[in-house]
Design an enzyme around this catalytic site. Structure first.
Site, PDB file in Angstrom:
ATOM      1  N   SER A  11     -51.515  38.163 -25.545  1.00 54.64           N
ATOM      2  CA  SER A  11     -52.068  37.152 -24.451  1.00 54.64           C
ATOM      3  C   SER A  11     -51.146  36.889 -23.380  1.00 54.64           C
ATOM      4  O   SER A  11     -51.275  36.735 -22.102  1.00 54.64           O
ATOM      5  CB  SER A  11     -52.508  35.661 -25.028  1.00 54.64           C
ATOM      6  OG  SER A  11     -51.650  35.134 -26.003  1.00 54.64           O
ATOM      7  N   LYS A 106     -40.685  32.784 -27.648  1.00 54.56           N
ATOM      8  CA  LYS A 106     -40.452  31.390 -28.020  1.00 54.56           C
ATOM      9  C   LYS A 106     -40.292  31.383 -29.441  1.00 54.56           C
ATOM     10  O   LYS A 106     -41.066  30.956 -30.354  1.00 54.56           O
ATOM     11  CB  LYS A 106     -41.291  30.283 -27.766  1.00 54.56           C
ATOM     12  CG  LYS A 106     -41.735  30.315 -26.080  1.00 54.56           C
ATOM     13  CD  LYS A 106     -42.812  29.252 -25.549  1.00 54.56           C
ATOM     14  CE  LYS A 106     -42.889  29.352 -24.056  1.00 54.56           C
ATOM     15  NZ  LYS A 106     -43.975  28.265 -23.736  1.00 54.56           N
ATOM     16  N   SER A 138     -47.038  26.303 -20.356  1.00 55.77           N
ATOM     17  CA  SER A 138     -47.870  27.627 -19.802  1.00 55.77           C
ATOM     18  C   SER A 138     -48.772  28.220 -20.926  1.00 55.77           C
ATOM     19  O   SER A 138     -48.315  29.099 -21.589  1.00 55.77           O
ATOM     20  CB  SER A 138     -47.096  28.534 -19.148  1.00 55.77           C
ATOM     21  OG  SER A 138     -45.849  28.951 -20.141  1.00 55.77           O
ATOM     22  N   ALA A 140     -51.496  30.779 -21.795  1.00 57.05           N
ATOM     23  CA  ALA A 140     -51.517  32.147 -21.239  1.00 57.05           C
ATOM     24  C   ALA A 140     -52.752  32.265 -20.533  1.00 57.05           C
ATOM     25  O   ALA A 140     -53.114  32.736 -19.630  1.00 57.05           O
ATOM     26  CB  ALA A 140     -51.337  33.416 -22.183  1.00 57.05           C
ATOM     27  N   LYS A 191     -39.703  23.368 -29.966  1.00 55.20           N
ATOM     28  CA  LYS A 191     -41.037  22.577 -29.492  1.00 55.20           C
ATOM     29  C   LYS A 191     -42.263  23.290 -30.402  1.00 55.20           C
ATOM     30  O   LYS A 191     -43.382  22.333 -30.856  1.00 55.20           O
ATOM     31  CB  LYS A 191     -41.585  22.791 -27.983  1.00 55.20           C
ATOM     32  CG  LYS A 191     -41.688  24.106 -27.750  1.00 55.20           C
ATOM     33  CD  LYS A 191     -43.135  24.639 -27.640  1.00 55.20           C
ATOM     34  CE  LYS A 191     -43.278  26.174 -27.007  1.00 55.20           C
ATOM     35  NZ  LYS A 191     -44.915  26.481 -26.905  1.00 55.20           N
ATOM     36  N   THR A 248     -47.814  21.814 -25.811  1.00 58.82           N
ATOM     37  CA  THR A 248     -48.118  22.541 -27.203  1.00 58.82           C
ATOM     38  C   THR A 248     -48.387  21.341 -28.013  1.00 58.82           C
ATOM     39  O   THR A 248     -48.947  21.664 -29.089  1.00 58.82           O
ATOM     40  CB  THR A 248     -46.594  23.138 -27.726  1.00 58.82           C
ATOM     41  OG1 THR A 248     -46.235  23.836 -26.530  1.00 58.82           O
ATOM     42  CG2 THR A 248     -47.135  24.099 -28.831  1.00 58.82           C
TER      43      THR A 248
END
Length: 337
Positions: A11, A106, A138, A140, A191, A248
């Site tokens: 994604s 990440k 962000s 996706a 995160k 998140t």
């Protein structure tokens, strides 16, 4: 730039490829799954991960990794962290000298506890490449839909950072620059761990007080680990730190928060992951970050409890009790938290 290689057609990789192609930047998209690559080429759309967004003419699909990165001015790595080393090693011989290599991943490798740019530095075989990272709040799907988004790109070389900044910036995608590569990577990885914890909190039907405490104390742990790795304090208060953490931990599109919700509602980790379509990096990152924190001697109580829940079957409710029964401390204390 003449050509951008997007390595990974999930994604996020697809969203970034669409962003560049819509700017009429030539992009070549590659994925490790030959069946998926064939579907992308035939349908000119990623119906698996980004349905409803046809590929512009500037977005081409490659079934060969070497073909994708050959003569690319910029290579963007968007594969899961546990497969990064193998994909990068296979791509490296085909990369051009002088290319900019951007990690949009990440996570931290479990076996080595290394970030993606550390892996690239350690495995670079004499080629003149520059390594950086793109990160920030962000989702996706929202980037693919052209929702206003702001992120950060970090390189040791300011000119490289500015080059990638200009490359990705659009009227709806704003890119800031930084020189703190390691700080941005640690923030991006950790995160996801805190987001699983926030999902558990919501799954247990705890309120907004609990979520706010988790985000704030989670940020303290991220900052502590990042500082121990040489990160700059201001990074953790920026887009790639606090911004990405809040998104998140609170957003319904968060895969990691979704895993936490399932765990908090009583599912086992195996059951929770079996219901997931995409990778939740925080599960593996919990293991790698726990090992890294232990090696660094950094106190991270939320991370420790998440490791107990995910890998030792600890009850979520018991983890909460143990967190709240720790010795009382000052809030602002650079050593004991």
């Amino acid at each position: 730039m003449n050509k951008i290689a997007m390595i990974g057609a999930g994604s996020w990789g697809t969203a970034l490829a669409l962003l560049l192609a819509r700017k009429q930047v030539p992009v070549v998209l590659w994925d490790h799954d030959p069946t998926h690559v064939a579907q992308l080429a035939a349908e000119r759309e990623n119906k698996r991960y980004q349905p409803g967004h046809p590929f512009p003419a500037e977005l081409q699909v490659a079934d060969s990794l070497g073909e994708a990165v050959n003569q690319a001015d910029c290579v963007v790595m968007v594969v899961p962290s546990h497969g990064f080393r193998a994909v990068y090693s296979a791509a490296l011989p085909h990369m051009e000298n002088g290319a900019l290599v951007v990690s949009a991943i990440k996570g931290i490798e479990i076996e080595s506890c290394m970030t993606m740019t550390q892996i690239m530095h350690a495995n670079n075989t004499g080629k003149q490449l520059q390594f950086g990272v793109l990160s920030g709040p962000s989702f996706a799907a929202e980037v693919a839909e052209r929702q206003p988004t702001a992120v950060t790109v970090a390189f040791a070389d300011p000119k490289a950072a500015e080059t990638v900044q200009r490359l990705f910036s659009t009227e709806y995608f704003r890119v800031y620059t930084s020189g703190d590569v390691i700080g941005l990577e640690i923030s991006a990885a950790m995160k996801n761990v805190i987001a699983i914890a926030a999902g558990i909190s919501d799954g247990l039907n705890y309120g907004l007080n609990t979520r706010a405490a988790l985000i704030t104390r989670g940020l303290a742990e991220i900052t502590r680990m990042g500082a121990a790795m040489g990160g700059e304090p201001q990074t953790f208060a920026g887009l790639g730190g606090l911004g990405d953490l809040v998104l998140t931990c609170t957003g319904n599109l968060s895969r990691n928060r979704t895993v936490g919700l399932k765990l908090g509602s009583g599912l086992s980790l195996k059951q929770a992951l079996s219901e997931m379509k995409m990778v939740a990096e925080g599960v593996k990152t919990t293991k790698s970050c726990y090992a890294l924190a232990s090696a660094l001697g950094v106190e991270m109580p939320i991370l420790e409890q998440m490791h107990q829940i995910l890998y030792h079957g600890k009850r979520c409710q018991d983890a909460v009790v143990d967190l709240f029964q720790r010795d009382l401390k000052q809030e602002i204390d650079v050593v004991n938290r």
